[in-house]
Design a protein around this motif. Structure first.
Motif, PDB file in Angstrom:
ATOM      1  N   UNK A 213      56.620  40.850  34.858  1.00  0.00           N
ATOM      2  CA  UNK A 213      56.003  40.166  33.719  1.00  0.00           C
ATOM      3  C   UNK A 213      55.793  38.705  34.058  1.00  0.00           C
ATOM      4  N   UNK A 214      54.582  38.210  33.833  1.00  0.00           N
ATOM      5  CA  UNK A 214      54.271  36.794  34.024  1.00  0.00           C
ATOM      6  C   UNK A 214      54.103  36.205  32.626  1.00  0.00           C
ATOM      7  N   UNK A 215      55.101  35.490  32.194  1.00  0.00           N
ATOM      8  CA  UNK A 215      55.165  35.037  30.805  1.00  0.00           C
ATOM      9  C   UNK A 215      53.919  34.251  30.398  1.00  0.00           C
ATOM     10  N   UNK A 216      53.348  34.638  29.274  1.00  0.00           N
ATOM     11  CA  UNK A 216      52.196  33.946  28.736  1.00  0.00           C
ATOM     12  C   UNK A 216      50.871  34.324  29.378  1.00  0.00           C
ATOM     13  N   UNK A 217      50.925  35.190  30.412  1.00  0.00           N
ATOM     14  CA  UNK A 217      49.687  35.535  31.117  1.00  0.00           C
ATOM     15  C   UNK A 217      49.467  37.044  31.127  1.00  0.00           C
ATOM     16  N   UNK A 218      50.353  37.777  31.783  1.00  0.00           N
ATOM     17  CA  UNK A 218      50.167  39.220  31.907  1.00  0.00           C
ATOM     18  C   UNK A 218      51.189  39.829  32.833  1.00  0.00           C
ATOM     19  N   UNK A 219      50.719  40.575  33.832  1.00  0.00           N
ATOM     20  CA  UNK A 219      51.621  41.313  34.713  1.00  0.00           C
ATOM     21  C   UNK A 219      51.087  41.285  36.145  1.00  0.00           C
ATOM     22  N   UNK A 220      51.993  41.536  37.097  1.00  0.00           N
ATOM     23  CA  UNK A 220      51.576  41.716  38.485  1.00  0.00           C
ATOM     24  C   UNK A 220      52.476  42.730  39.157  1.00  0.00           C
ATOM     25  N   UNK A 221      51.896  43.449  40.101  1.00  0.00           N
ATOM     26  CA  UNK A 221      52.655  44.392  40.913  1.00  0.00           C
ATOM     27  C   UNK A 221      53.200  43.665  42.130  1.00  0.00           C
ATOM     28  N   UNK A 222      54.449  43.900  42.443  1.00  0.00           N
ATOM     29  CA  UNK A 222      55.055  43.251  43.601  1.00  0.00           C
ATOM     30  C   UNK A 222      54.282  43.626  44.858  1.00  0.00           C
ATOM     31  N   UNK A 223      54.266  42.714  45.835  1.00  0.00           N
ATOM     32  CA  UNK A 223      53.666  43.027  47.115  1.00  0.00           C
ATOM     33  C   UNK A 223      54.434  44.163  47.762  1.00  0.00           C
ATOM     34  N   UNK A 224      53.752  44.927  48.607  1.00  0.00           N
ATOM     35  CA  UNK A 224      54.360  46.140  49.155  1.00  0.00           C
ATOM     36  C   UNK A 224      55.591  45.865  49.989  1.00  0.00           C
ATOM     37  N   UNK A 225      55.701  44.643  50.569  1.00  0.00           N
ATOM     38  CA  UNK A 225      56.859  44.352  51.422  1.00  0.00           C
ATOM     39  C   UNK A 225      57.975  43.623  50.681  1.00  0.00           C
ATOM     40  N   UNK A 226      57.855  43.533  49.357  1.00  0.00           N
ATOM     41  CA  UNK A 226      58.910  42.867  48.579  1.00  0.00           C
ATOM     42  C   UNK A 226      59.878  43.891  48.003  1.00  0.00           C
TER      43      UNK A 226
ATOM     44  N   UNK B 266      48.078  55.136  30.802  1.00  0.00           N
ATOM     45  CA  UNK B 266      49.171  54.703  31.675  1.00  0.00           C
ATOM     46  C   UNK B 266      48.749  54.802  33.140  1.00  0.00           C
ATOM     47  N   UNK B 267      48.038  55.876  33.473  1.00  0.00           N
ATOM     48  CA  UNK B 267      47.545  56.053  34.843  1.00  0.00           C
ATOM     49  C   UNK B 267      46.601  54.910  35.218  1.00  0.00           C
ATOM     50  N   UNK B 268      45.680  54.573  34.317  1.00  0.00           N
ATOM     51  CA  UNK B 268      44.715  53.507  34.599  1.00  0.00           C
ATOM     52  C   UNK B 268      45.401  52.163  34.769  1.00  0.00           C
ATOM     53  N   UNK B 269      46.394  51.873  33.934  1.00  0.00           N
ATOM     54  CA  UNK B 269      47.138  50.620  34.068  1.00  0.00           C
ATOM     55  C   UNK B 269      47.837  50.544  35.418  1.00  0.00           C
ATOM     56  N   UNK B 270      48.520  51.626  35.785  1.00  0.00           N
ATOM     57  CA  UNK B 270      49.234  51.640  37.065  1.00  0.00           C
ATOM     58  C   UNK B 270      48.248  51.524  38.223  1.00  0.00           C
ATOM     59  N   UNK B 271      47.121  52.226  38.137  1.00  0.00           N
ATOM     60  CA  UNK B 271      46.110  52.158  39.185  1.00  0.00           C
ATOM     61  C   UNK B 271      45.614  50.723  39.372  1.00  0.00           C
ATOM     62  N   UNK B 272      45.333  50.040  38.272  1.00  0.00           N
ATOM     63  CA  UNK B 272      44.847  48.661  38.347  1.00  0.00           C
ATOM     64  C   UNK B 272      45.877  47.756  39.005  1.00  0.00           C
ATOM     65  N   UNK B 273      47.130  47.888  38.616  1.00  0.00           N
ATOM     66  CA  UNK B 273      48.189  47.059  39.190  1.00  0.00           C
ATOM     67  C   UNK B 273      48.384  47.354  40.681  1.00  0.00           C
ATOM     68  N   UNK B 274      48.330  48.639  41.047  1.00  0.00           N
ATOM     69  CA  UNK B 274      48.520  49.013  42.451  1.00  0.00           C
ATOM     70  C   UNK B 274      47.362  48.557  43.328  1.00  0.00           C
ATOM     71  N   UNK B 275      46.168  48.493  42.759  1.00  0.00           N
ATOM     72  CA  UNK B 275      45.008  48.071  43.539  1.00  0.00           C
ATOM     73  C   UNK B 275      45.001  46.570  43.796  1.00  0.00           C
ATOM     74  N   UNK B 276      45.850  45.816  43.086  1.00  0.00           N
ATOM     75  CA  UNK B 276      45.854  44.358  43.231  1.00  0.00           C
ATOM     76  C   UNK B 276      47.285  43.832  43.383  1.00  0.00           C
ATOM     77  N   UNK B 277      48.012  44.290  44.413  1.00  0.00           N
ATOM     78  CA  UNK B 277      49.405  43.855  44.580  1.00  0.00           C
ATOM     79  C   UNK B 277      49.502  42.344  44.762  1.00  0.00           C
ATOM     80  N   UNK B 278      50.466  41.743  44.068  1.00  0.00           N
ATOM     81  CA  UNK B 278      50.686  40.307  44.182  1.00  0.00           C
ATOM     82  C   UNK B 278      49.774  39.476  43.315  1.00  0.00           C
ATOM     83  N   UNK B 279      48.751  40.082  42.724  1.00  0.00           N
ATOM     84  CA  UNK B 279      47.801  39.334  41.906  1.00  0.00           C
ATOM     85  C   UNK B 279      48.206  39.406  40.441  1.00  0.00           C
ATOM     86  N   UNK B 280      48.233  38.254  39.773  1.00  0.00           N
ATOM     87  CA  UNK B 280      48.534  38.228  38.350  1.00  0.00           C
ATOM     88  C   UNK B 280      47.294  38.695  37.588  1.00  0.00           C
TER      89      UNK B 280
END
Length: 227
Positions: free
Chosen positions: A214-227, A157-171
């Motif tokens: 959730x990005x349907x059919x693709x994966x996930x993305x973390x919201x940009x920090x200002x959203x 879970x930590x690794x998943x969150x780390x990956x998402x946080x390192x790439x905000x806005x990226x699917x």
């Protein structure tokens, strides 16, 4: 590592992307110096740039110089067919961290990127904290909090969150997340990612969990920090 390859030779660019992705890197590709500057400035979580000198719109040396003038500390590995001492000095003086002459063996490129990654890790290790909305992740102490309250996560879970946080806005595709959180795993499916994202959202709480889109059919993305 999350890499940006800036190479105007289409065949070489595609080859580098394929080989680097086989080594489980996340790779972006562009043939434009101007686009490279825009991508580097967009807060896309890049770890390093593989930069060709001979770009059609803006020389690689100018790209490196503008990045450094703008305050960017992204490691830059410069590629060029020019092998004189003067050319190498010009590339390094422009802001490149390393310099590789074409043609080159991919094994050497890979080793140089690993060295840049280790150097970057040493330079940034003290106090590396990723922040997004109420979520805070300390990469060194491996602590996660939401609005200042600690959250206990499993290593995956930590690794998943780390990956998402390192790439905000990226699917990020499910395959990319699998490669990051389970780099040596086998017999895993996309359902594994969905299950662990569900666990992660439950532990973060409703407000923080809503930042993982959730990005349907693709994966996930973390919201940009200002959203």
């Amino acid at each position: 590592m999350h890499l940006l390859v800036v190479e105007d030779d289409p065949r070489l660019g595609r080859l580098l992307v394929r080989l680097l992705e086989e080594e489980r890197h996340l790779v972006e590709l562009t043939a434009s110096g101007h686009e490279a500057l825009e991508m580097a400035a967009a807060g896309s979580g890049l770890d390093a740039i593989v930069l060709d000198i001979g770009l059609p719109d803006l020389p690689g040396t100018d790209v490196a110089r503008r990045l450094r003038t703008g305050g960017s500390q992204l490691p830059i590995l410069m590629l060029t067919a020019r092998d004189t001492v003067e050319d190498r000095v010009a590339g390094l003086d422009a802001g490149a961290d390393d310099y590789l002459v074409k043609p080159f063996a991919f094994a050497e490129l890979s080793a140089r990127l690993r060295a840049l990654g280790r150097r970057q890790a040493r330079d940034t290790r003290p106090g590396v904290v990723l922040q997004n909305g109420p979520i805070s992740l300390d990469e060194v102490r491996r602590l996660v909090s939401v609005d200042g309250s600690p959250v206990e996560l499993s290593p995956r879970e930590f690794s998943l969150l780390e990956c998402l946080l390192r790439h905000p806005g990226q699917v990020l595709s499910r395959d990319q997340l699998l490669d990051y959180a389970w780099p040596y795993g086998d017999m895993l499916t996309h359902n594994t990612v969905d299950t662990y994202v569900h666990y992660l959202r439950d532990k973060l709480g409703e407000a923080a969990a809503a930042r993982i889109r959730t990005v349907r059919g693709v994966g996930y993305r973390m919201a940009l920090t200002d959203q």
